[in-house]
Write a protein that holds these residues in place. Structure first.
Motif, short mmCIF file in Angstrom:
data_model
loop_
_atom_site.label_atom_id
_atom_site.label_comp_id
_atom_site.label_asym_id
_atom_site.label_seq_id
_atom_site.Cartn_x
_atom_site.Cartn_y
_atom_site.Cartn_z
N UNK A 124 0.84 -1.20 0.00
CA UNK A 124 0.00 0.00 0.00
C UNK A 124 0.88 1.25 0.00
N UNK A 161 -1.42 7.90 -11.14
CA UNK A 161 -2.55 7.31 -10.43
C UNK A 161 -2.93 5.94 -10.98
N UNK A 162 -2.72 5.74 -12.29
CA UNK A 162 -3.09 4.46 -12.89
C UNK A 162 -2.28 3.33 -12.26
N UNK A 164 -3.47 2.57 -8.71
CA UNK A 164 -4.67 1.76 -8.65
C UNK A 164 -4.37 0.32 -9.03
N UNK A 165 -3.51 0.14 -10.05
CA UNK A 165 -3.17 -1.23 -10.46
C UNK A 165 -2.37 -1.92 -9.36
N UNK A 183 -2.68 -1.51 -6.16
CA UNK A 183 -3.61 -1.97 -5.13
C UNK A 183 -4.43 -3.14 -5.65
N UNK A 184 -4.92 -3.00 -6.88
CA UNK A 184 -5.81 -4.03 -7.45
C UNK A 184 -5.08 -5.35 -7.60
N UNK A 216 -0.27 11.29 -18.74
CA UNK A 216 -1.62 10.92 -18.32
C UNK A 216 -1.86 9.44 -18.59
N UNK A 217 -2.98 8.94 -18.06
CA UNK A 217 -3.32 7.54 -18.28
C UNK A 217 -3.52 7.27 -19.76
N UNK A 218 -4.08 8.26 -20.47
CA UNK A 218 -4.29 8.11 -21.92
C UNK A 218 -2.96 7.93 -22.64
#
Lengths: 406, 170
Positions: free
Chosen positions: B42, B54-55, B58-59, B61-62, B129-131
């Motif tokens: 974490x 941020x992507x 999140x990945x 954690x997921x 960015x995520x894009x």
């Protein structure tokens, strides 16, 4: 003054307060408001859930405390709070006490990214949809921790079954979630709603919605997937050792999770705050989201109180042999169709702000594809059902022959 | 180093990461060890947030907390003794040498400019960015070949796992 300081913060700064302090206060108010909505809603939700369940089962439901029994939840809360706070001697103290908090937090944290209106949200994360899935994994973790920390074999067995269920149904859930993300070309929930100005995504991809609906029903542990609290089989499941408010936290988390999923489905597939006159005032937009979310929420309650519980092997077989392949196929067809339509110029490259007329041809093609898949699926299901019936009839005939032979 | 929100965040997440790591290796309880591992992972997700990714957070954690760590807890609970493990790790000298060597290599790599002069100002103020990340993964000029290779490798591994775990008669 930088762009971070708007709204309340700006007002305070203009009134002469320190900018840093104003920023802090306005952020704090925002956080309190966003986390306050779910906390207050859940009190009402418990009443709604009990009343609806009672009506479906031809009962009256809570009707003693307050008008229509509205204050029943407060009475229950007082009861739970005044109970003795028990921690089993052999339990892992820290984990045992943290688990209910993590369980409730995993649901409340989802509300951080939920846009209530076009302008009012906790935060518009670039990865909103993925954030939702990542946070949901904390819920799984809390159930595992609760089951193990209780040091009770029934709790552990219950936790095993539930975690197997949750981990499995996360797969079709994520695949179905990818449909709105792909259509909108963004993972931000605000962008996903804005991309539905022309057409709701439930029309563009009804199968994805059905898959998402079924898997979120499983993720919340509701019938027909209510292995979490299969009283007749598991005593009470993973929360058997919990009492008082710690039990109440698990309970509230589950009820809130169901409603949160209703709101999420409204945002992802039903255009969120879109509706007649939503641009007039944020309040109307907020009301539309609430109405849509509540209707979906009520259908899940209806389903919960109507269908019987499935066996664990049936649940697993349904997921891995039916839902997962279906969700993958749906995604492949959806992405292919979308790209081909865009290349042919029949669909706008960017759905955000696209009008109804622009999206209409694409909608018709998508609907036809979904219809074809559904017909094919129904054919498969019919064949499987026939085979299963024939097998069971053959088995019964054999058993009769065996009994007669004795 | 000036004291701002990012710095404070860095120290908080460092406490999570290092504290979790210490917890993993010191606890005598396998289940608590996996929980400590999750705390550590974490903290790493927090670093990704601080680095404007941020992507990846999140990945992290997921995949690590939501999937791998949960699988580890399953495996742990199916082992015979979960609590009060008496066995101690005996290969302390090789472990010590290996970790010291790794630490020195990292220290050397960070402090000594082998790959040219380090200049924090020279890094362009470009936030990916995520894009951009998604485009880079499928772009012919980007990383499409490694991405496809990794996908094929994972699929092959999955089919292999199913084949090994399958019953003989079925």
């Amino acid at each position: 003054m930088d762009e971070l300081c708007t709204g309340l913060c700006k007002l305070m700064a203009e009134a002469g307060a320190d900018v840093g302090l104003a920023q802090f206060v306005s952020l704090l108010v925002g956080v309190l408001l966003v986390s306050g909505v779910p906390l207050v809603t859940v009190i009402l939700l418990i009443w709604v859930e009990r009343k609806v369940a009672a009506r479906i089962q031809d009962r009256i439901g809570p009707n003693r405390v307050g008008p229509l029994g509205l204050l029943q939840t407060f009475a229950d809360m007082l009861k739970l709070l005044s109970k003795e706070d028990i921690t089993p001697t052999a339990a892992d103290r820290i984990l045992y006490n943290i688990a209910p908090l993590v369980s409730f937090a995993s649901v409340v944290l989802i509300w951080a990214v939920i846009p209530f209106t076009p302008f009012h949200y906790g935060v518009d994360l670039e990865i909103g949809a993925l954030y939702f899935v990542a946070i949901a994994s904390f819920g799984t973790l809390s159930i595992m921790a609760a089951g193990w920390a209780s040091n009770n074999k029934y709790a552990l067995l219950g936790a095993f079954r539930v975690v197997a269920l949750l981990v499995s149904y996360e797969v079709p859930l994520v695949f179905a979630l990818l449909a709105p993300v792909m259509l909108a070309g963004s993972m931000s929930l605000v962008d996903i709603v804005n991309a539905q100005t022309g057409m709701w995504f439930v029309v563009l991809s009804p199968l994805a919605f059905v898959i998402f609906y079924i898997s979120s029903q499983a993720e919340t542990g509701r019938a027909p997937f209510d292995l979490i609290e299969a009283e007749s089989e598991l005593v009470a499941g993973f929360n058997i050792e919990y009492s008082g408010m710690k039990f109440g936290m698990f309970f509230a988390a589950e009820f809130l999770h169901v409603f949160t999923n209703g709101i999420l489905m409204a945002l992802l597939f039903f255009g969120g705050w879109m509706g007649p006159l939503f641009y007039e005032s944020p309040l109307i937009a907020f009301a539309w989201l609430g109405v849509k979310g509540t209707i979906i929420y009520l259908t899940t309650l209806w389903l919960r109180n109507t269908v019987p519980r499935l066996r664990i092997d049936q649940i697993m077989a349904f997921n891995w042999k039916f839902l997962v392949p279906l969700s993958i196929a749906n995604l492949i067809f959806l992405s292919l169709a979308l790209k081909i339509l865009q290349e042919l110029g029949m669909a706008p490259r960017d759905l955000i702000g696209a009008s109804f007329a622009e999206v209409l041809p694409a909608t018709i093609v998508m609907l036809l594809i979904n219809l074809a898949m559904t017909v094919y699926l129904l054919g498969i299901m019919r064949k499987r059902g026939r085979e299963a019936r024939r097998e069971s009839q053959a088995g019964a005939a054999l058993a009769r022959a065996g009994a007669a032979g004795d | 180093m000036e004291l701002n929100a990012v710095t404070i965040g860095f120290f908080i997440f460092s406490v999570f990461t290092l504290g979790g790591g210490i917890g993993v290796v010191t606890t005598r309880n396998l289940f608590q060890g996996t929980i400590w591992l999750m705390v550590s992972l974490f903290g790493v997700a927090g670093y990704f947030v601080l680095l404007s990714a941020p992507f990846l957070a999140a990945v992290q954690i997921l995949v690590y907390i939501g999937a791998i760590a949960i699988l580890i807890t399953f495996a742990v609970m199916l082992t015979r003794s979960v609590t009060r493990i008496r066995e101690r790790y005996i290969r302390t000298v090789p472990s010590f040498v290996a970790s010291l060597a790794l630490f020195l290599v990292l220290l050397f790599g960070v402090t000594v400019p082998i790959f040219g002069e380090q200049n924090p100002e020279a890094i362009p103020a470009f936030v990916m960015t995520t894009r951009d990340l998604g485009v880079a993964l499928v772009d012919a000029d980007g990383y499409v070949a490694p991405f496809l290779l990794a996908s094929i490798l994972l699929t092959a591994a999955m089919i292999g796992a199913i084949f090994i775990a399958r019953d003989e008669e079925s």
